[in-house]
Design a protein around this motif. Structure first.
Motif, mmCIF file in Angstrom:
data_model
loop_
_atom_site.group_PDB
_atom_site.id
_atom_site.type_symbol
_atom_site.label_atom_id
_atom_site.label_comp_id
_atom_site.label_asym_id
_atom_site.label_seq_id
_atom_site.Cartn_x
_atom_site.Cartn_y
_atom_site.Cartn_z
ATOM 1 N N SER A 145 0.827 -1.208 0.000
ATOM 2 C CA SER A 145 0.000 0.000 0.000
ATOM 3 C C SER A 145 0.863 1.260 0.000
ATOM 4 C CB SER A 145 -0.937 0.000 1.215
ATOM 5 O OG SER A 145 -0.210 0.132 2.421
ATOM 6 N N LEU A 146 2.017 1.205 0.680
ATOM 7 C CA LEU A 146 2.931 2.349 0.671
ATOM 8 C C LEU A 146 3.521 2.556 -0.725
ATOM 9 C CD1 LEU A 146 4.733 1.666 4.061
ATOM 10 C CD2 LEU A 146 3.255 3.617 3.571
ATOM 11 N N PHE A 147 3.914 1.457 -1.367
ATOM 12 C CA PHE A 147 4.399 1.555 -2.743
ATOM 13 C C PHE A 147 3.295 2.078 -3.662
ATOM 14 C CE2 PHE A 147 7.691 -1.868 -1.739
ATOM 15 C CZ PHE A 147 8.749 -0.963 -1.759
ATOM 16 N N SER A 148 2.046 1.668 -3.401
ATOM 17 C CA SER A 148 0.931 2.119 -4.223
ATOM 18 C C SER A 148 0.725 3.623 -4.101
ATOM 19 C CB SER A 148 -0.345 1.374 -3.812
ATOM 20 O OG SER A 148 -1.459 1.825 -4.544
ATOM 21 N N THR A 149 0.904 4.164 -2.893
ATOM 22 C CA THR A 149 0.809 5.617 -2.701
ATOM 23 C C THR A 149 1.876 6.341 -3.504
ATOM 24 O OG1 THR A 149 -0.131 5.349 -0.485
ATOM 25 C CG2 THR A 149 0.901 7.460 -0.997
ATOM 26 N N GLU A 150 3.103 5.827 -3.437
ATOM 27 C CA GLU A 150 4.183 6.428 -4.233
ATOM 28 C C GLU A 150 3.857 6.357 -5.724
ATOM 29 O OE1 GLU A 150 8.056 5.491 -1.356
ATOM 30 O OE2 GLU A 150 7.866 4.540 -3.318
ATOM 31 N N ARG A 151 3.367 5.197 -6.159
ATOM 32 C CA ARG A 151 3.060 5.016 -7.574
ATOM 33 C C ARG A 151 1.925 5.939 -8.017
ATOM 34 N NH1 ARG A 151 2.722 0.156 -7.165
ATOM 35 N NH2 ARG A 151 0.482 -0.198 -7.031
ATOM 36 N N PHE A 188 13.307 15.819 9.839
ATOM 37 C CA PHE A 188 12.945 14.583 10.532
ATOM 38 C C PHE A 188 11.567 14.158 10.023
ATOM 39 C CE2 PHE A 188 15.683 16.981 13.360
ATOM 40 C CZ PHE A 188 16.615 16.048 13.755
ATOM 41 N N THR A 189 11.358 12.862 9.895
ATOM 42 C CA THR A 189 10.050 12.368 9.464
ATOM 43 C C THR A 189 9.751 11.026 10.104
ATOM 44 O OG1 THR A 189 8.679 11.795 7.551
ATOM 45 C CG2 THR A 189 11.010 11.264 7.394
ATOM 46 N N THR A 190 8.464 10.825 10.376
ATOM 47 C CA THR A 190 7.998 9.525 10.865
ATOM 48 C C THR A 190 7.465 8.675 9.717
ATOM 49 O OG1 THR A 190 5.820 10.495 11.318
ATOM 50 C CG2 THR A 190 7.399 10.455 13.140
ATOM 51 N N ASN A 191 7.504 9.186 8.498
ATOM 52 C CA ASN A 191 6.951 8.482 7.338
ATOM 53 C C ASN A 191 7.899 7.400 6.834
ATOM 54 O OD1 ASN A 191 4.879 10.324 7.554
ATOM 55 N ND2 ASN A 191 5.585 11.605 5.867
ATOM 56 N N TYR A 192 7.314 6.340 6.279
ATOM 57 C CA TYR A 192 8.103 5.250 5.706
ATOM 58 C C TYR A 192 8.361 5.449 4.209
ATOM 59 C CZ TYR A 192 6.384 2.937 9.947
ATOM 60 O OH TYR A 192 6.072 2.625 11.238
ATOM 61 N N ASP A 193 7.509 6.251 3.540
ATOM 62 C CA ASP A 193 7.660 6.434 2.093
ATOM 63 C C ASP A 193 8.881 7.304 1.788
ATOM 64 O OD1 ASP A 193 6.839 9.340 1.976
ATOM 65 O OD2 ASP A 193 4.998 8.497 2.784
ATOM 66 N N ARG A 194 9.169 7.455 0.478
ATOM 67 C CA ARG A 194 10.346 8.219 0.057
ATOM 68 C C ARG A 194 9.959 9.522 -0.631
ATOM 69 N NH1 ARG A 194 12.449 3.718 -2.269
ATOM 70 N NH2 ARG A 194 10.447 3.543 -3.306
ATOM 71 N N LEU A 195 8.864 10.151 -0.212
ATOM 72 C CA LEU A 195 8.400 11.376 -0.860
ATOM 73 C C LEU A 195 9.391 12.525 -0.664
ATOM 74 C CD1 LEU A 195 6.148 12.681 -2.482
ATOM 75 C CD2 LEU A 195 4.987 13.228 -0.335
ATOM 76 N N ILE A 196 9.990 12.614 0.492
ATOM 77 C CA ILE A 196 10.976 13.670 0.735
ATOM 78 C C ILE A 196 12.173 13.493 -0.189
ATOM 79 C CG2 ILE A 196 12.541 14.681 2.444
ATOM 80 C CD1 ILE A 196 10.536 13.771 4.587
ATOM 81 N N GLU A 197 12.669 12.255 -0.279
ATOM 82 C CA GLU A 197 13.810 12.001 -1.165
ATOM 83 C C GLU A 197 13.438 12.280 -2.620
ATOM 84 O OE1 GLU A 197 12.656 10.181 1.355
ATOM 85 O OE2 GLU A 197 14.062 8.617 1.964
ATOM 86 N N TYR A 198 12.197 11.934 -2.995
ATOM 87 C CA TYR A 198 11.705 12.178 -4.350
ATOM 88 C C TYR A 198 11.703 13.681 -4.649
ATOM 89 C CZ TYR A 198 8.401 11.830 -8.327
ATOM 90 O OH TYR A 198 7.791 11.898 -9.550
ATOM 91 N N GLY A 199 11.201 14.468 -3.719
ATOM 92 C CA GLY A 199 11.181 15.913 -3.902
ATOM 93 C C GLY A 199 12.575 16.511 -3.947
ATOM 94 N N HIS A 252 11.345 6.460 11.997
ATOM 95 C CA HIS A 252 10.720 5.137 12.090
ATOM 96 C C HIS A 252 11.196 4.193 10.992
ATOM 97 C CE1 HIS A 252 7.056 6.627 14.652
ATOM 98 N NE2 HIS A 252 8.191 6.596 15.315
ATOM 99 N N GLY A 253 12.272 4.531 10.311
ATOM 100 C CA GLY A 253 12.787 3.673 9.262
ATOM 101 C C GLY A 253 12.214 4.034 7.904
ATOM 102 N N SER A 254 12.461 3.179 6.906
ATOM 103 C CA SER A 254 12.066 3.484 5.543
ATOM 104 C C SER A 254 11.770 2.204 4.772
ATOM 105 C CB SER A 254 13.180 4.267 4.842
ATOM 106 O OG SER A 254 12.822 4.615 3.529
ATOM 107 N N LEU A 255 10.980 2.354 3.716
ATOM 108 C CA LEU A 255 10.651 1.218 2.859
ATOM 109 C C LEU A 255 11.878 0.525 2.298
ATOM 110 C CD1 LEU A 255 7.741 2.654 0.673
ATOM 111 C CD2 LEU A 255 7.564 0.890 2.417
ATOM 112 N N ASP A 256 12.909 1.303 2.007
ATOM 113 C CA ASP A 256 14.078 0.740 1.346
ATOM 114 C C ASP A 256 15.210 0.401 2.311
ATOM 115 O OD1 ASP A 256 14.621 3.352 1.953
ATOM 116 O OD2 ASP A 256 15.094 3.977 -0.096
ATOM 117 N N TRP A 257 14.953 0.419 3.623
ATOM 118 C CA TRP A 257 15.945 -0.044 4.587
ATOM 119 C C TRP A 257 15.749 -1.534 4.833
ATOM 120 C CZ3 TRP A 257 16.350 3.889 9.225
ATOM 121 C CH2 TRP A 257 16.636 5.158 8.718
ATOM 122 N N ALA A 258 16.838 -2.266 4.895
ATOM 123 C CA ALA A 258 16.750 -3.714 5.117
ATOM 124 C C ALA A 258 17.940 -4.184 5.936
ATOM 125 C CB ALA A 258 16.701 -4.461 3.782
ATOM 126 N N MET A 259 17.720 -5.282 6.655
ATOM 127 C CA MET A 259 18.797 -5.907 7.417
ATOM 128 C C MET A 259 19.481 -6.954 6.546
ATOM 129 S SD MET A 259 20.610 -6.376 10.158
ATOM 130 C CE MET A 259 19.726 -5.596 11.517
#
Length: 435
Positions: A145-151, A188-199, A252-259
């Protein structure tokens, strides 16, 4: 102030609240009058020694609204396990203690993860496997759903997309366009999406965070305050700070962060903005790999790596003299963040600017707890929180305009003859007066 839906502002010693906004030319006149109060005030506030910006989910909602893109829903849904009733009950009680009202998906995740940890200590294998499978499935849906918002934002109709990205870039540049001699804007952001990076990519803003590397940047704990410099023409050995650079912390982390289980590092994957459905970028077991952090309500939960480092960065950036924080789209539902904001206001030279769609119960409770009206600027209501109106009418000009400042300085040093309106220097004017 009458009710939670009103538009209004409190800027320094001036405040005004509207039960109903005027229409047509009366609205234009009101905007012009109010702008003469708000824009100079924000311009002065933004010149603080330390400028910070906190963006919540309302920021993504605002951009999505301009694109007709649906923002990710944060409501809870059944996990499909025999523990659902207890999970929902505990999540509801936790949300009530926070004053957040109904629990959201982060409360549900947080409770389910805590239960999973307990079952790993003394539970049955069947229960552990059932809950883990349910969490993986629900988290995969949440990531989709987060990817869908970005898309939805990236693929919206051309005219709406251009209007949205114009507002997005103008908003970011209003804050990021600081003289290079001043400290960098810290977002600072609590969002998981990458809208800030996109902008930032669209606006040509360089981003500094804690990740280091080329193929898969890894999260590093070292705080070296790395920055961008350049060598001006004809000068060697005297590098200068570049303009258009910000610092970014995703609390709170990000969609593209992974362990990366092999190296033990937290890495940032090269995931495009808004990938297609059934994307291979969503792992089969996101619970074990994807680094997004369900809403923390207990201090012990914020000690987990890397979130302790991120919260420490926020406290260090805010809780110091001459620091300003602007909040947009933040709902004041995260107690661990509210605590930092209250600690910040203990320092008399700090200031907070709240831009919110409504004066709801959580914001009202925070203002009562803070009690420092002189240190808090309010822009409340659909009119002032509208991203397009905000950037066009009330935020400072998004540019480092040396020409205008030099022209103003030149005009201050000159006077004009009343007879022929020809420019007369200050020295000539003084000589004529003495004669």
């Amino acid at each position: 102030m009458s009710n939670a839906t009103n538009n209004g502002y409190r800027v320094g010693a001036q405040s005004e609240w509207f039960d109903k906004l005027p229409d047509g030319k009366d609205l234009d006149a009101m905007v012009l009058r109010v702008r003469k109060i708000i824009e100079p005030w924000l311009t002065a506030v933004f010149q603080a020694e330390h400028l910070n910006l906190l963006l919540g989910s309302g920021f993504t909602t605002a951009i999505g609204y301009l694109c007709d893109a649906t923002a990710t829903g944060m409501g809870t849904r059944p996990l499909g396990t025999r523990f659902d009733e207890k999970i929902d009950s505990f999540a509801a009680s936790g949300a009530a203690k926070m004053g957040r009202g109904a629990p959201n998906i982060e409360d549900q995740f947080r409770t389910a993860f805590a239960l999973l940890e307990g079952l790993n200590i003394g539970g049955k294998f069947e229960d552990i496997n059932s809950l883990k499978t349910a969490l993986d499935s629900r988290m995969s849906e949440f990531l989709s759903s987060l990817f869908s918002t970005e898309r939805g934002i990236a693929s919206s109709e051309e005219t709406k997309w251009r209007g949205a990205v114009t507002a997005l870039q103008s908003f970011l540049l209003s804050f990021a366009s600081r003289a290079a001699s001043r400290e960098r804007l810290h977002i600072f952001t609590t969002n998981y999406d990458r809208l800030i990076e996109y902008g930032c990519d669209l606006a040509g803003i360089r981003v500094i965070d804690r990740f280091v590397g080329a193929l898969e940047p890894a999260f590093r704990s070292s705080r070296l305050d790395c920055d961008y410099h350049y060598n001006p023409p004809g000068i060697r050995g005297e590098p200068r700070f570049m303009e258009g650079v910000i610092r970014l912390t995703k609390l709170h982390g990000s969609l593209d962060w992974a362990m990366d289980n092999r190296t033990g590092n937290i890495v940032r994957r090269g995931i495009p903005f808004g990938p297609a459905d059934h994307s291979p970028y969503i792992p089969n077991s996101p619970v074990d790999t994807v680094m997004i952090y369900p809403n923390a309500t207990k201090d012990v939960e914020t000690t987990a790596y890397p979130y302790a480092e991120l919260f420490r960065d926020m406290a260090a950036a805010l809780c110091r003299p001459n620091s300003v924080l602007v909040l947009y789209g933040y709902g004041f539902g995260d107690d661990h963040l509210n605590r930092v904001l209250l600690d910040m206001l203990v320092i008399p030279s700090t200031h907070i600017v709240v831009i919110s769609y409504s004066m709801d119960a959580r914001l009202t409770a925070f203002l009562h707890r803070a009690g420092r009206e002189a240190q808090i600027t309010l822009l409340i209501g659909p009119h002032f929180a509208d991203l397009t109106k905000l950037t066009e009418e009330y935020l400072p000009k998004p540019a480092i305009d040396h020409i205008s400042s030099r022209m103003s300085e030149l005009l201050r040093n000159r006077s004009y003859s009343r007879a022929d309106e020809s420019p007369v220097t200050r020295e000539e004017s003084l000589t004529e007066g003495e004669a």
